[in-house]
Enzyme design. Structure first.
Site, PDB file in Angstrom:
ATOM      1  N   SER A  90      33.801  41.011  36.863  1.00  0.00           N
ATOM      2  CA  SER A  90      33.896  40.053  38.256  1.00  0.00           C
ATOM      3  C   SER A  90      33.348  38.667  37.539  1.00  0.00           C
ATOM      4  O   SER A  90      32.604  38.269  36.898  1.00  0.00           O
ATOM      5  CB  SER A  90      33.434  40.071  39.686  1.00  0.00           C
ATOM      6  OG  SER A  90      34.396  39.290  39.730  1.00  0.00           O
ATOM      7  N   TYR A 121      27.318  40.369  45.406  1.00  0.00           N
ATOM      8  CA  TYR A 121      28.766  41.102  44.961  1.00  0.00           C
ATOM      9  C   TYR A 121      28.350  40.478  43.667  1.00  0.00           C
ATOM     10  O   TYR A 121      28.543  41.404  42.558  1.00  0.00           O
ATOM     11  CB  TYR A 121      29.728  40.429  45.579  1.00  0.00           C
ATOM     12  CG  TYR A 121      31.126  40.815  45.181  1.00  0.00           C
ATOM     13  CD1 TYR A 121      31.388  41.996  44.804  1.00  0.00           C
ATOM     14  CD2 TYR A 121      31.566  40.062  44.064  1.00  0.00           C
ATOM     15  CE1 TYR A 121      32.827  42.713  43.664  1.00  0.00           C
ATOM     16  CE2 TYR A 121      32.575  39.904  42.797  1.00  0.00           C
ATOM     17  CZ  TYR A 121      32.972  41.814  43.387  1.00  0.00           C
ATOM     18  OH  TYR A 121      34.581  41.732  42.489  1.00  0.00           O
TER      19      TYR A 121
END
Length: 335
Positions: free
Chosen positions: A127, A152
């Protein structure tokens, strides 16, 4: 025809990738745990579109279940594309255990399966959030990414480190893909553009963080899938020029690579909202709020390595991409 395992196949990117692979004539084994992080009915609708061919098989599997994952790898795969993960930056602040179970334990189980299954190539989703506190733009895979600002992001950085370890220890070819703000038809309802659309059509106001002073490298789903497809055929090799004295984070002495897949053209959040308003034919009242914990004010992808190695540069503009999303949304939700 290849035999390909796609994890998170009922998810946004997983669904689109599986559909592309099936259209090309490949055999796809898809897994997903169908959790209720967002509406399960949308995931089931995606799956229904995939299950009209005998070349697709689906198993409801939680990747945190080591025995279930190991059972999957009793069959050989030409490529494993790992897209299953607990997504969402803000959700990770309130529900950290979900990220540990799925993104850390689950990824370790996939790595073990690929190791013992002698998988020729593992492609996994990372990501843009791994860039964290970096402010040097555009973000490059050759930049250091040791300062995440959300759990995350930390789990995605950990995935990259774990994959590198398996590439180094066991010669498992691994490629990580840092996706930049993916949007488009069949998208995730927790994403801002999806929520904005729902609120605008319902006549409700929207929350705009950092008072609208956000720039995002919005990347259309078809561009993401094209990048993934090309990378699947690009099995990484050790970089013979890798220098231990000046280590390059983007390559390695092991069969391991990292790529950004982004549009390389950041858009102001206020401009994005205006484009959405025009596509929907409705204006919206904005509720301006400060920057939220875990958020970053700007993202922008350097895609030079992607262009050099696989000859692809994402190019779908916001007006086109939003138009296609709105058309899908109106059809799916019958608005």
């Amino acid at each position: 025809m290849q035999n390909i395992l796609v994890t998170g196949v009922a998810g946004f990117v997983g669904f689109h990738l599986a559909r592309r692979l099936l259209d090309e004539g490949h055999r796809v084994v898809g897994i997903d745990n169908l959790n209720d992080y967002y509406e399960v009915s949308l995931k089931e609708a995606r799956l229904a579109l995939l299950q009209d061919t005998e070349r697709f098989s689906f198993d409801r599997v939680d990747i945190a279940d080591g025995r279930a994952v190991a059972k999957l790898f009793t069959a050989p795969y030409d490529v494993v594309v790992h897209l299953a993960a607990q997504a969402g930056v803000r959700y990770s602040i309130d529900n950290p255990k979900a990220y540990v179970d799925s993104n850390l334990v689950g990824f370790a189980n996939i790595l073990e399966g690929c190791r013992y299954g002698r998988t020729p190539h593992l492609v996994f989703a990372s990501s843009s959030s791994v860039y964290g506190g970096n402010t040097q733009m555009p973000f490059s895979v050759h930049h250091n990414v040791d300062h995440p600002v959300s759990l995350y992001a930390a789990t995605k950085k950990a995935n990259e480190l774990m994959a590198h370890t398996y590439a180094s220890l066991y010669g498992l070819p691994c490629t990580g893909l840092r996706f930049f703000t993916v949007y488009g038809p069949w998208g995730r309802p927790d994403m801002a553009y999806f929520l904005f659309t729902r609120h605008i059509l319902e006549g409700r106001s929207i929350d705009v963080y950092n008072h609208g002073n956000m720039r995002r490298d919005f990347t259309y789903i078809d561009d993401i899938i094209e990048g993934v497809r090309r990378i699947m055929n690009q099995i990484p090799e050790a970089n013979p020029h890798w220098n231990k004295a000046a280590p390059d984070p983007g390559t390695s002495f092991a069969p391991y690579r990292i790529y950004n897949i982004g549009n390389n053209r950041p858009v102001m959040l206020t401009d994005f909202i205006e484009t959405l308003e025009k596509a929907l034919g409705k204006k919206v009242k904005k509720h301006m709020l400060p920057l939220q914990p875990g958020d970053v004010p700007e993202t922008c992808a350097n895609v030079d390595d992607l262009v050099r190695d696989v000859g692809f540069r994402p190019a779908t503009d916001i007006k086109t991409g939003i138009g296609r999303f709105v058309e899908w949304y109106r059809t799916y939700y019958r608005t």
